[in-house]
Every structure is written in C-alpha cells, then in structure tokens.
Design a protein around this motif. Structure first.
Motif, mmCIF file in Angstrom:
data_model
loop_
_atom_site.group_PDB
_atom_site.id
_atom_site.type_symbol
_atom_site.label_atom_id
_atom_site.label_comp_id
_atom_site.label_asym_id
_atom_site.label_seq_id
_atom_site.Cartn_x
_atom_site.Cartn_y
_atom_site.Cartn_z
ATOM 1 N N GLU A 171 0.762 -1.233 0.018
ATOM 2 C CA GLU A 171 0.207 -0.096 -0.124
ATOM 3 C C GLU A 171 0.749 1.194 0.102
ATOM 4 O O GLU A 171 0.557 2.132 -0.657
ATOM 5 C CB GLU A 171 -0.855 -0.195 1.463
ATOM 6 N N LEU A 172 1.893 1.177 0.843
ATOM 7 C CA LEU A 172 3.068 2.370 0.758
ATOM 8 C C LEU A 172 3.462 2.623 -0.441
ATOM 9 O O LEU A 172 4.047 3.718 -0.970
ATOM 10 C CB LEU A 172 3.900 2.102 1.900
ATOM 11 N N GLU A 173 3.845 1.574 -1.195
ATOM 12 C CA GLU A 173 4.464 1.456 -2.642
ATOM 13 C C GLU A 173 3.356 2.181 -3.580
ATOM 14 O O GLU A 173 3.498 3.143 -4.288
ATOM 15 C CB GLU A 173 4.739 0.290 -3.195
ATOM 16 N N ARG A 174 2.231 1.740 -3.388
ATOM 17 C CA ARG A 174 1.267 2.397 -4.224
ATOM 18 C C ARG A 174 0.848 3.922 -3.936
ATOM 19 O O ARG A 174 0.931 4.674 -5.084
ATOM 20 C CB ARG A 174 -0.382 1.587 -4.184
ATOM 21 N N TRP A 175 1.036 4.433 -2.791
ATOM 22 C CA TRP A 175 0.714 5.978 -2.326
ATOM 23 C C TRP A 175 1.971 6.573 -3.010
ATOM 24 O O TRP A 175 1.989 7.597 -3.678
ATOM 25 C CB TRP A 175 0.722 5.888 -0.979
ATOM 26 N N HIS A 176 3.084 5.970 -2.737
ATOM 27 C CA HIS A 176 4.205 6.637 -3.334
ATOM 28 C C HIS A 176 4.258 6.700 -5.045
ATOM 29 O O HIS A 176 4.478 7.764 -5.471
ATOM 30 C CB HIS A 176 5.567 5.872 -3.022
ATOM 31 N N GLU A 177 3.913 5.737 -5.653
ATOM 32 C CA GLU A 177 3.683 5.823 -7.053
ATOM 33 C C GLU A 177 3.054 6.888 -7.336
ATOM 34 O O GLU A 177 3.083 7.436 -8.632
ATOM 35 C CB GLU A 177 3.397 4.503 -7.475
ATOM 36 N N ALA A 178 1.653 6.750 -6.863
ATOM 37 C CA ALA A 178 0.547 7.819 -7.349
ATOM 38 C C ALA A 178 0.695 9.196 -7.305
ATOM 39 O O ALA A 178 0.857 9.926 -8.018
ATOM 40 C CB ALA A 178 -0.568 7.574 -6.477
ATOM 41 N N PHE A 179 1.541 9.424 -6.067
ATOM 42 C CA PHE A 179 2.185 10.875 -5.916
ATOM 43 C C PHE A 179 3.076 11.236 -6.337
ATOM 44 O O PHE A 179 3.333 12.449 -6.682
ATOM 45 C CB PHE A 179 1.679 11.207 -4.345
ATOM 46 N N SER A 180 4.198 10.506 -6.524
ATOM 47 C CA SER A 180 5.388 10.934 -7.059
ATOM 48 C C SER A 180 5.599 11.138 -8.536
ATOM 49 O O SER A 180 6.414 11.822 -9.050
ATOM 50 C CB SER A 180 6.707 10.090 -6.724
ATOM 51 N N THR A 181 4.399 10.647 -9.239
ATOM 52 C CA THR A 181 4.422 10.939 -10.924
ATOM 53 C C THR A 181 3.217 11.437 -11.257
ATOM 54 O O THR A 181 2.931 11.564 -12.345
ATOM 55 C CB THR A 181 4.501 9.530 -11.513
ATOM 56 N N VAL A 182 2.263 11.987 -10.164
ATOM 57 C CA VAL A 182 1.010 12.753 -10.684
ATOM 58 C C VAL A 182 1.073 13.895 -11.525
ATOM 59 O O VAL A 182 1.807 14.813 -11.051
ATOM 60 C CB VAL A 182 0.000 12.937 -9.206
#
Length: 218
Positions: free
Chosen positions: A98-109
């Motif tokens: 879940e943390l990886e999903r949050w990071h991926e979603a916001f670091s490239t949004v």
C-alpha cells in the motif's frame, strides 16, 4: 533572513499517523487522542529551517488515507508539490504494498516528477508493543531506496516527539528547497539561452506584449 516556501504532501494508509505528524510539527497535539479520519485534504502551515539557515514556510498537505475515495483528486492535492512524505504505522503488518502504491501515485501525478531525495518514508512508532518495544514491521522492500526512518512518538513526551519527527522532516524540507531552487535557476537560464522557447516568452506572445520579433525596416 530570506524566506522560502515549499509544499509537501503527507500521504499514506488510514490511521498511519499523518495528522499526528502534522500537528506535532505545528505544536498542536490535541488532548483527545481519538482517531478522526481526514476528509479530503487538511492544510497545516509550519516554519522550519532550510539550507543555509534560511526560514522555510512549509505547507503540509495532510491527505486522506482513503485511496479509493479520493484518487481522482490526487492531481489537485499534488498541485505545485515540492516534496512527499509517505507515513505508516510500523506496527501494522502488510502495509508495504500500500505504501508503494501511495508513493507511485503521488511521485508521478500530473507534472510531478519528484527526485528520490524529495521523498521521505516515515514510520510513526507509537510503542503499541509496550514501552521501548521496537517496531514490528519496518519497510524492507524497494522503498528502502528512498530516505526513510522510524520515529518513536509518545503522548507523554510531545516535545521530544515533535523534535524527533522534525529532524526527519527537515531532511525532506531541505532537499525540497534545494531542488526547487535548482529548477528555478534552470528555468531562468533557459529563458536567457533560449528565449523563444521559454514559457515566459510564450505567455508574453499570447498576451500581445511582443508585437514583432524582427526589426522594422526604414
């Protein structure tokens, strides 16, 4: 003393400690320690010290941990973002995907392309296993490549907890300030070396401020 401003999104699973982190930094820890989920976005303004001792105004964007409910709002939440803090409870098992999903979603949004140094993965360890107990589930996967830490937070030591959290958050703030400054310098350098390609020149053209790019002949 000059002042800089950065915007940092604070994201992660529900009940991970995002709001607690923001309130500790703002010295606003409530007497009631109950859980009140953030709806949408809560903004907390704090002042920290950046590179070279400059004062930094930090806008902490405390984002709801309900990924499914607010994922369509992520581009607006991350608008002009300069840094990212992914917060989790290191005593909760199975949170790393879940943390990886949050990071991926916001670091490239949107237009965001954050450098790893502008991110921080922060575990808020509330000693649920007893006083002095180590965190049970610190991250071990690919997020360990990012700056990361686990901070012990105690309701009986708000001042010490705020200091420990602040030390880690300041790392993210300083990198965010540095990268923002570098981006601005590169943008200005681009205006000087390629004026016709710069966004400034294009906006001026659109607004009719530049009437001619060739000299008039007499």
């Amino acid at each position: 003393m000059s002042t800089s401003t950065v915007k940092i999104c604070v994201v992660g699973p529900q009940e991970g400690g995002k709001t607690l982190l923001c309130k500790l930094l703002a010295e606003q820890l409530p007497a009631d320690r109950g859980y009140y989920p953030t709806k949408g976005l809560r903004i907390q303004e704090v002042e920290r010290i950046g590179p070279g001792g400059i004062a930094v105004n930090v806008q902490l964007r405390d984002c709801s941990g309900d990924f499914g409910a607010y994922s369509q709002c992520f581009p607006a939440m991350a608008l002009d973002m300069d840094g990212l803090i992914v917060v989790y409870d290191p005593d909760e098992e199975g949170k790393e995907p879940e943390l990886e999903r949050w990071h991926e979603a916001f670091s490239t949004v949107g237009d965001a392309r954050l450098d790893p140094s502008q991110c921080l993965v922060l575990g808020i360890h509330r000693g649920r296993g007893g006083e002095g107990a180590p965190p049970k589930f610190p991250i071990t996967g690919k997020l360990t490549k990012l700056p990361n830490a686990v901070v012990e937070v105690s309701g009986d030591d708000a001042v010490g907890s705020a200091r420990r959290v602040g030390v880690e958050v300041d790392r993210c703030v300083q990198h965010a300030v540095t990268r923002k400054r570098e981006a601005e310098e590169n943008r200005l350098l681009g205006c000087l070396t390629h004026p016709l390609d710069s966004s400034v020149t294009h906006r001026a053209l659109e607004q009719g401020r530049i009437l001619s790019l060739t000299p008039r002949r007499s």
